[in-house]
Design a protein around this motif. Structure first.
Motif, PDB file in Angstrom:
ATOM      1  N   THR A   1       0.836  -1.204   0.000  1.00 15.61           N
ATOM      2  CA  THR A   1       0.000   0.000   0.000  1.00 15.61           C
ATOM      3  C   THR A   1       0.868   1.251   0.000  1.00 15.61           C
ATOM      4  OG1 THR A   1      -0.115   0.147   2.413  1.00 15.61           O
ATOM      5  CG2 THR A   1      -1.810  -1.181   1.317  1.00 15.61           C
ATOM      6  N   LEU A   2       0.276   2.323  -0.459  1.00 12.33           N
ATOM      7  CA  LEU A   2       0.921   3.632  -0.369  1.00 12.33           C
ATOM      8  C   LEU A   2      -0.178   4.656  -0.128  1.00 12.33           C
ATOM      9  CD1 LEU A   2       3.635   5.115  -0.576  1.00 12.33           C
ATOM     10  CD2 LEU A   2       3.168   5.431  -3.006  1.00 12.33           C
ATOM     11  N   PHE A   3      -0.095   5.361   0.981  1.00 13.45           N
ATOM     12  CA  PHE A   3      -1.051   6.390   1.355  1.00 13.45           C
ATOM     13  C   PHE A   3      -0.464   7.730   0.934  1.00 13.45           C
ATOM     14  CE2 PHE A   3      -1.785   2.793   4.050  1.00 13.45           C
ATOM     15  CZ  PHE A   3      -3.145   2.771   4.300  1.00 13.45           C
ATOM     16  N   VAL A   4      -1.203   8.489   0.140  1.00 10.89           N
ATOM     17  CA  VAL A   4      -0.701   9.765  -0.387  1.00 10.89           C
ATOM     18  C   VAL A   4      -1.576  10.895   0.152  1.00 10.89           C
ATOM     19  CG1 VAL A   4      -0.127  11.093  -2.455  1.00 10.89           C
ATOM     20  CG2 VAL A   4       0.055   8.579  -2.486  1.00 10.89           C
ATOM     21  N   ARG A   5      -0.947  11.830   0.842  1.00 15.52           N
ATOM     22  CA  ARG A   5      -1.664  12.963   1.422  1.00 15.52           C
ATOM     23  C   ARG A   5      -2.016  13.984   0.361  1.00 15.52           C
ATOM     24  NH1 ARG A   5       0.113  15.973   6.230  1.00 15.52           N
ATOM     25  NH2 ARG A   5      -2.037  16.577   5.968  1.00 15.52           N
ATOM     26  N   GLY A   6      -3.074  14.760   0.642  1.00 12.04           N
ATOM     27  CA  GLY A   6      -3.465  15.833  -0.246  1.00 12.04           C
ATOM     28  C   GLY A   6      -4.875  16.290   0.055  1.00 12.04           C
ATOM     29  N   ALA A   7      -5.333  17.307  -0.678  1.00 11.38           N
ATOM     30  CA  ALA A   7      -6.699  17.797  -0.506  1.00 11.38           C
ATOM     31  C   ALA A   7      -7.692  16.665  -0.732  1.00 11.38           C
ATOM     32  CB  ALA A   7      -6.973  18.948  -1.463  1.00 11.38           C
ATOM     33  N   THR A   8      -7.396  15.810  -1.698  1.00 15.15           N
ATOM     34  CA  THR A   8      -8.122  14.557  -1.865  1.00 15.15           C
ATOM     35  C   THR A   8      -7.083  13.460  -1.695  1.00 15.15           C
ATOM     36  OG1 THR A   8      -9.631  15.576  -3.453  1.00 15.15           O
ATOM     37  CG2 THR A   8      -9.592  13.173  -3.373  1.00 15.15           C
ATOM     38  N   PRO A   9      -7.073  12.803  -0.534  1.00 13.64           N
ATOM     39  CA  PRO A   9      -6.057  11.785  -0.283  1.00 13.64           C
ATOM     40  C   PRO A   9      -6.246  10.577  -1.192  1.00 13.64           C
ATOM     41  CG  PRO A   9      -7.653  11.830   1.488  1.00 13.64           C
ATOM     42  CD  PRO A   9      -7.994  12.963   0.583  1.00 13.64           C
ATOM     43  N   VAL A  10      -5.159   9.847  -1.385  1.00 12.02           N
ATOM     44  CA  VAL A  10      -5.164   8.688  -2.270  1.00 12.02           C
ATOM     45  C   VAL A  10      -4.593   7.487  -1.522  1.00 12.02           C
ATOM     46  CG1 VAL A  10      -4.268   7.734  -4.443  1.00 12.02           C
ATOM     47  CG2 VAL A  10      -4.842  10.168  -4.295  1.00 12.02           C
ATOM     48  N   LEU A  11      -5.174   6.326  -1.782  1.00 14.88           N
ATOM     49  CA  LEU A  11      -4.646   5.056  -1.288  1.00 14.88           C
ATOM     50  C   LEU A  11      -4.368   4.191  -2.501  1.00 14.88           C
ATOM     51  CD1 LEU A  11      -3.985   2.807   0.719  1.00 14.88           C
ATOM     52  CD2 LEU A  11      -6.453   2.392   0.948  1.00 14.88           C
ATOM     53  N   LEU A  12      -3.107   3.825  -2.689  1.00 10.90           N
ATOM     54  CA  LEU A  12      -2.722   2.928  -3.773  1.00 10.90           C
ATOM     55  C   LEU A  12      -2.563   1.528  -3.206  1.00 10.90           C
ATOM     56  CD1 LEU A  12      -0.005   5.105  -5.567  1.00 10.90           C
ATOM     57  CD2 LEU A  12      -2.441   4.914  -6.110  1.00 10.90           C
ATOM     58  N   LEU A  13      -3.169   0.555  -3.876  1.00 11.52           N
ATOM     59  CA  LEU A  13      -3.118  -0.840  -3.458  1.00 11.52           C
ATOM     60  C   LEU A  13      -2.465  -1.664  -4.557  1.00 11.52           C
ATOM     61  CD1 LEU A  13      -6.853  -1.223  -2.351  1.00 11.52           C
ATOM     62  CD2 LEU A  13      -4.907  -0.690  -0.886  1.00 11.52           C
ATOM     63  N   ALA A  14      -1.576  -2.583  -4.195  1.00  9.59           N
ATOM     64  CA  ALA A  14      -0.961  -3.481  -5.168  1.00  9.59           C
ATOM     65  C   ALA A  14      -1.396  -4.905  -4.859  1.00  9.59           C
ATOM     66  CB  ALA A  14       0.558  -3.384  -5.111  1.00  9.59           C
ATOM     67  N   GLU A  15      -1.756  -5.625  -5.913  1.00  9.63           N
ATOM     68  CA  GLU A  15      -2.140  -7.032  -5.789  1.00  9.63           C
ATOM     69  C   GLU A  15      -3.274  -7.222  -4.786  1.00  9.63           C
ATOM     70  OE1 GLU A  15       1.350  -9.412  -5.009  1.00  9.63           O
ATOM     71  OE2 GLU A  15       2.544  -8.212  -6.399  1.00  9.63           O
ATOM     72  N   ALA A  16      -4.232  -6.314  -4.789  1.00 10.02           N
ATOM     73  CA  ALA A  16      -5.338  -6.369  -3.834  1.00 10.02           C
ATOM     74  C   ALA A  16      -6.354  -7.437  -4.243  1.00 10.02           C
ATOM     75  CB  ALA A  16      -6.030  -5.015  -3.749  1.00 10.02           C
ATOM     76  N   ALA A  17      -6.886  -8.126  -3.265  1.00  6.18           N
ATOM     77  CA  ALA A  17      -7.900  -9.155  -3.510  1.00  6.18           C
ATOM     78  C   ALA A  17      -9.160  -8.558  -4.140  1.00  6.18           C
ATOM     79  CB  ALA A  17      -8.242  -9.864  -2.205  1.00  6.18           C
ATOM     80  N   VAL A  18      -9.382  -7.269  -3.974  1.00  4.28           N
ATOM     81  CA  VAL A  18     -10.578  -6.611  -4.508  1.00  4.28           C
ATOM     82  C   VAL A  18     -10.364  -6.023  -5.902  1.00  4.28           C
ATOM     83  CG1 VAL A  18     -11.537  -6.076  -2.235  1.00  4.28           C
ATOM     84  CG2 VAL A  18     -10.008  -4.436  -3.355  1.00  4.28           C
ATOM     85  N   HIS A  19      -9.204  -6.218  -6.471  1.00  6.00           N
ATOM     86  CA  HIS A  19      -8.870  -5.580  -7.754  1.00  6.00           C
ATOM     87  C   HIS A  19      -9.954  -5.796  -8.808  1.00  6.00           C
ATOM     88  CE1 HIS A  19      -6.219  -3.847 -10.810  1.00  6.00           C
ATOM     89  NE2 HIS A  19      -6.632  -4.824 -11.600  1.00  6.00           N
ATOM     90  N   ASP A  20     -10.341  -7.036  -9.030  1.00  4.76           N
ATOM     91  CA  ASP A  20     -11.314  -7.331 -10.085  1.00  4.76           C
ATOM     92  C   ASP A  20     -12.720  -6.870  -9.742  1.00  4.76           C
ATOM     93  OD1 ASP A  20      -9.382  -8.426 -11.754  1.00  4.76           O
ATOM     94  OD2 ASP A  20      -9.659 -10.447 -10.957  1.00  4.76           O
ATOM     95  N   ALA A  21     -13.011  -6.627  -8.473  1.00  2.11           N
ATOM     96  CA  ALA A  21     -14.340  -6.166  -8.064  1.00  2.11           C
ATOM     97  C   ALA A  21     -14.516  -4.659  -8.266  1.00  2.11           C
ATOM     98  CB  ALA A  21     -14.593  -6.521  -6.598  1.00  2.11           C
ATOM     99  N   LEU A  22     -13.412  -3.922  -8.312  1.00  2.00           N
ATOM    100  CA  LEU A  22     -13.470  -2.470  -8.497  1.00  2.00           C
ATOM    101  C   LEU A  22     -13.621  -2.123  -9.979  1.00  2.00           C
ATOM    102  CD1 LEU A  22     -10.578  -1.599  -6.058  1.00  2.00           C
ATOM    103  CD2 LEU A  22     -12.929  -0.769  -5.827  1.00  2.00           C
TER     104      LEU A  22
END
Length: 129
Positions: free
Chosen positions: A6-27
């Protein structure tokens, strides 16, 4: 899901980057070349100092131990409760976060590529609390 993927990115609209997530195909596939990331209907995010939960429809979802996860702010990556607490405050202010699921985490996020290539999945998830 492990914090190393994971990578959490700060900002006015924060971002969460996920790699190899089990939910990938559901999104849903993200296509936002203009930077306007669509809401991800049926999904939500709960951001807390020790745990971040991405919750989707049915059984779809992931829990991420976040206490020592990597947080990017102003080009620097840090870890620890102060960094994660600040990211959680960003989520509260924004009413949610952009969550993007990828095959692998980029060394440096290329937002044009992440939002315009059609390979990322996710969108803006409203805060669950």
């Amino acid at each position: 899901m492990t914090p190393e993927k994971t990578l959490f990115v700060r900002g006015a609209t924060p971002v969460l980057l996920l790699a190899e997530a089990a939910v990938h195909d559901a999104l849903p596939v993200v296509t936002a070349p203009d930077g306007a990331v669509p809401a991800c209907d049926g999904w939500g995010i709960m951001a807390r100092l020790t745990m971040c939960v991405v919750d989707g429809p049915g059984d779809a979802g992931v829990a991420i131990p976040s206490f020592d996860a990597a947080v990017v702010a102003e080009g620097r990556t840090t870890t620890g409760p102060d960094a994660m607490g600040a990211w959680c405050e960003d989520v509260d202010r924004a009413g949610g976060a952009i969550v993007l699921s990828l095959d692998r985490l980029p060394e440096v996020p290329d937002w044009a590529d992440l939002l315009g290539s059609g390979t990322s999945r996710g969108g803006f998830l409203r805060s669950l609390g």
